[in-house]
Design a protein around this motif. Structure first.
Motif, PDB file in Angstrom:
ATOM      1  N   UNK A 165     120.016  24.296  15.426  1.00  0.00           N
ATOM      2  CA  UNK A 165     120.484  25.353  16.322  1.00  0.00           C
ATOM      3  C   UNK A 165     119.847  26.650  15.836  1.00  0.00           C
ATOM      4  N   UNK A 166     118.823  27.096  16.545  1.00  0.00           N
ATOM      5  CA  UNK A 166     118.061  28.247  16.073  1.00  0.00           C
ATOM      6  C   UNK A 166     118.895  29.525  16.025  1.00  0.00           C
ATOM      7  N   UNK A 167     119.970  29.583  16.778  1.00  0.00           N
ATOM      8  CA  UNK A 167     120.790  30.797  16.798  1.00  0.00           C
ATOM      9  C   UNK A 167     121.619  30.957  15.524  1.00  0.00           C
ATOM     10  N   UNK A 168     121.888  29.850  14.839  1.00  0.00           N
ATOM     11  CA  UNK A 168     122.689  29.931  13.612  1.00  0.00           C
ATOM     12  C   UNK A 168     121.961  29.335  12.403  1.00  0.00           C
ATOM     13  N   UNK A 169     120.706  28.954  12.580  1.00  0.00           N
ATOM     14  CA  UNK A 169     119.962  28.284  11.500  1.00  0.00           C
ATOM     15  C   UNK A 169     119.834  29.145  10.257  1.00  0.00           C
ATOM     16  N   UNK A 170     119.793  30.470  10.434  1.00  0.00           N
ATOM     17  CA  UNK A 170     119.612  31.355   9.278  1.00  0.00           C
ATOM     18  C   UNK A 170     120.727  31.193   8.255  1.00  0.00           C
ATOM     19  N   UNK A 171     121.900  30.765   8.702  1.00  0.00           N
ATOM     20  CA  UNK A 171     123.025  30.587   7.769  1.00  0.00           C
ATOM     21  C   UNK A 171     122.746  29.505   6.735  1.00  0.00           C
ATOM     22  N   UNK A 172     121.906  28.534   7.109  1.00  0.00           N
ATOM     23  CA  UNK A 172     121.594  27.437   6.187  1.00  0.00           C
ATOM     24  C   UNK A 172     120.454  27.780   5.231  1.00  0.00           C
ATOM     25  N   UNK A 173     119.769  28.887   5.485  1.00  0.00           N
ATOM     26  CA  UNK A 173     118.601  29.238   4.676  1.00  0.00           C
ATOM     27  C   UNK A 173     118.992  30.036   3.435  1.00  0.00           C
ATOM     28  N   UNK A 174     118.184  29.949   2.384  1.00  0.00           N
ATOM     29  CA  UNK A 174     118.384  30.849   1.245  1.00  0.00           C
ATOM     30  C   UNK A 174     118.274  32.302   1.724  1.00  0.00           C
ATOM     31  N   UNK A 175     119.018  33.188   1.102  1.00  0.00           N
ATOM     32  CA  UNK A 175     119.058  34.585   1.544  1.00  0.00           C
ATOM     33  C   UNK A 175     117.665  35.208   1.619  1.00  0.00           C
ATOM     34  N   UNK A 176     116.791  34.850   0.668  1.00  0.00           N
ATOM     35  CA  UNK A 176     115.474  35.500   0.626  1.00  0.00           C
ATOM     36  C   UNK A 176     114.544  35.032   1.745  1.00  0.00           C
ATOM     37  N   UNK A 177     114.928  33.983   2.493  1.00  0.00           N
ATOM     38  CA  UNK A 177     114.086  33.509   3.593  1.00  0.00           C
ATOM     39  C   UNK A 177     114.599  33.944   4.962  1.00  0.00           C
ATOM     40  N   UNK A 178     115.741  34.595   5.011  1.00  0.00           N
ATOM     41  CA  UNK A 178     116.328  34.911   6.320  1.00  0.00           C
ATOM     42  C   UNK A 178     115.523  35.959   7.082  1.00  0.00           C
ATOM     43  N   UNK A 179     115.040  36.979   6.402  1.00  0.00           N
ATOM     44  CA  UNK A 179     114.248  37.999   7.091  1.00  0.00           C
ATOM     45  C   UNK A 179     112.927  37.423   7.601  1.00  0.00           C
ATOM     46  N   UNK A 180     112.150  36.727   6.752  1.00  0.00           N
ATOM     47  CA  UNK A 180     110.908  36.137   7.286  1.00  0.00           C
ATOM     48  C   UNK A 180     111.175  35.103   8.379  1.00  0.00           C
ATOM     49  N   UNK A 181     112.322  34.403   8.301  1.00  0.00           N
ATOM     50  CA  UNK A 181     112.673  33.443   9.345  1.00  0.00           C
ATOM     51  C   UNK A 181     112.820  34.169  10.687  1.00  0.00           C
ATOM     52  N   UNK A 182     113.525  35.302  10.678  1.00  0.00           N
ATOM     53  CA  UNK A 182     113.712  36.077  11.915  1.00  0.00           C
ATOM     54  C   UNK A 182     112.375  36.550  12.465  1.00  0.00           C
ATOM     55  N   UNK A 183     111.436  36.899  11.582  1.00  0.00           N
ATOM     56  CA  UNK A 183     110.125  37.348  12.025  1.00  0.00           C
ATOM     57  C   UNK A 183     109.300  36.202  12.615  1.00  0.00           C
ATOM     58  N   UNK A 184     109.537  34.981  12.131  1.00  0.00           N
ATOM     59  CA  UNK A 184     108.835  33.821  12.683  1.00  0.00           C
ATOM     60  C   UNK A 184     109.395  33.441  14.053  1.00  0.00           C
ATOM     61  N   UNK A 185     110.710  33.575  14.207  1.00  0.00           N
ATOM     62  CA  UNK A 185     111.348  33.215  15.471  1.00  0.00           C
ATOM     63  C   UNK A 185     110.867  34.135  16.596  1.00  0.00           C
TER      64      UNK A 185
END
Length: 549
Positions: free
Chosen positions: A231-251
């Motif tokens: 679920x891409x809308x909540x996937x960031x919750x499962x990621x390590x904190x240091x990957x959440x910002x780059x994850x948002x930039x990839x999305x």
């Protein structure tokens, strides 16, 4: 011919170097089918992708040809290795190294029970994507469904149907569903990726975010196959904190302005400092590392392995270590601790096939550091070694350790007896071990004499009753008189622990007099132990005497 008939696309020419076997179930719908295969010359396993032409439109046929061309022309460690291809009237065939889709049940079962995300595999896949981008290509179908996994556990990037230079984002998005693998109820790239502000590789970057959502979310949910639906809308919750910002930039990527988001992502501390990435990156470049770098790496490797997934240790790290210890100038003693640490995690069959032969070979090594490592690790692996190997190959080599000029080797050999004796033949124990123990009571090293006494007590239950009594009597008598206080104390404690091996007569006339002499021992701890032991032994003798009346 029977195998080919199973495929249903007609005969292949006899000159084709591979046979096509049974079809493999894949967790997505696609016009390519995956089959098991073999190389005719040596029977080695391969994978064969087969795409029937009957139901393809012109764009799908062009994409299939492109997939073959790109797979054969791209060369990178983490891109699936294409071995051959052929086009016949009814189908396209692409032969690759043996692989399974990342989303398959087979791969899911391989990682079963592991809570750690497959960070190294993700790193490999992103590394391959970064290579494509730096070479001017857009993959077009990047994501978990495009990742293939080797039997060892390496991630390989495949599925190149839409891979090209000068790609158009809107065209890629329009063709994805028609040309790529479709996973039921999985998210599709959002339409905003074809807007003017998004980069051409935006679809790939979104796919990288989907891969991250799968790798971390599936590990957390313990459901690693296509059954896990990100679920891409909540996937960031499962990621390590240091990957959440780059994850948002990839999305939702913006203009790149010359940047390479995937290459930048891989340089982040999360990847660079992750134990799995550090281990595998170093091992993959071992041949160019300096001696000092190797020394530091292998010294710290056992600690790094603590946080590495079991599948990575057994599937990827262990084979590399087994090769590394063969390198000229590479000390086996350096690599051995990590090999043994991983080895005890293997099944009996895997250990016997991969590690046991090396262990047997290294026990005969003249390198004391190697033998010391083996001896001190014996307790962890003795149950994984078979009796014939212990009796015929390993123990005969260890016997020399009892008379080695190096004290630590002699001491480690004595301690190892505790693990050896229960597995040795009775003839070996009675004919060699007992004599070796008695001889050790004359060793110049006090700690070795002490450990010999303790060892005798520990193995007494493995000896025939008469032999046990005779051996204990000899060893303890020497221990009572030893000039080293801890050895005298060990003799007293060992007698207490093995008193059931003696008759009342033997205790009263042979053993207790030696304890009495220690009542006046100049060392207070020995004297106190003697008083305590004498009281306990008196009770033991009293019971035996009363039982006779």
């Amino acid at each position: 011919k029977n195998l080919l008939n199973k495929v249903g696309f007609g005969e292949l020419p006899s000159s084709f170097a591979f046979t096509v076997g049974e079809k493999v179930d894949v967790p997505f719908s696609w016009h390519w089918g995956l089959h098991k295969g073999q190389k005719k010359s040596d029977g080695s396993a391969v994978s064969v992708f087969v795409c029937g032409k009957k139901d393809l439109d012109s764009q799908q046929a062009a994409a299939a040809k492109n997939a073959i061309q790109m797979a054969k022309s791209l060369r990178h460690t983490n891109i699936v290795r294409a071995l051959d291809s052929i086009e016949v009237d009814s189908a396209f065939y692409l032969v690759t190294e043996q692989i399974s889709p990342l989303l398959s049940r087979e791969v899911s079962d391989r990682f079963a029970g592991e809570q750690e995300p497959t960070v190294w595999g993700m790193h490999q896949a992103l590394d391959a994507l970064g290579f494509l981008h730096q070479s001017g290509f857009t993959h077009g179908l990047f994501g978990p469904a495009a990742i293939l996994v080797t039997p060892r556990g390496d991630f390989r990037l495949g599925v190149f149907d839409l891979c090209r230079k000068d790609a158009d984002a809107s065209v890629i998005l329009a063709m994805r569903q028609r040309c790529g693998p479709g996973v039921l109820a999985w998210p599709e790239p959002p339409s905003y990726l074809q807007d003017g502000g998004s980069p051409t590789v935006g679809c790939d970057l979104w796919g990288a975010a989907l891969l991250a959502a799968f790798v971390f979310g599936a590990a957390r949910s313990a459901m690693r196959s296509a059954d896990f639906r990100p679920d891409m809308s909540r996937a960031a919750q499962d990621l390590p904190a240091e990957l959440r910002k780059p994850f948002a930039e990839l999305v939702k990527p913006g203009p790149l302005k010359g940047r390479s988001p995937i290459a930048e992502l891989l340089q982040r501390p999360f990847f660079q400092q992750h134990s799995s990435v550090r281990i595998m990156s170093f091992l993959s470049s071992l041949h160019i590392r300096s001696t000092e770098e190797k020394d530091a790496f292998f010294e710290g490797l056992p600690a790094l392995l603590e946080s590495a997934p079991r599948s990575l240790q057994t599937g990827l790290v262990l084979p590399e270590l087994l090769e590394a210890q063969k390198f000229p100038g590479q000390e086996a003693a350096q690599v051995l601790p990590a090999i043994l640490k991983i080895g005890i995690k293997l099944s009996d069959e895997e250990f016997k096939a991969n590690v046991a032969p090396l262990v047997a070979k290294l026990f005969s090594s003249p390198d004391r550091a190697v033998r010391f490592r083996l001896l001190t690790s014996l307790g962890e692996m003795i149950d994984l070694l078979d009796d014939s190997m212990i009796n015929d190959k390993i123990f005969p080599e260890c016997v020399n350790g009892f008379t080695d000029s190096n004290g630590p080797i002699r001491e480690a050999t004595v301690k190892a007896l505790i693990h050896f004796v229960p597995r040795l033949k009775a003839k070996t124990v009675e004919g060699r071990v007992v004599k070796l123990l008695a001889k050790l009571m004359q060793d110049p090293e006090a700690s070795i004499r002490t450990n010999a006494v303790i060892c005798c007590g520990r193995i007494a239950s493995c000896l025939p009753p008469t032999v046990a009594t005779q051996t204990l009597t000899t060893m303890l008598a020497a221990g009572f008189k030893d000039g080293f206080a801890p050895c005298r104390n060990a003799a007293i404690q060992t007698l207490l622990a093995t008193s059931a091996a003696f008759t009342a007569e033997e205790l009263a006339t042979k053993m207790m007099p030696g304890v009495c002499h220690r009542l006046l021992d100049p060392d207070a701890s020995v004297s106190d132990a003697a008083f305590h032991a004498l009281s306990s032994l008196q009770e033991t003798v009293r019971k035996q005497v009363e039982e006779r009346r």
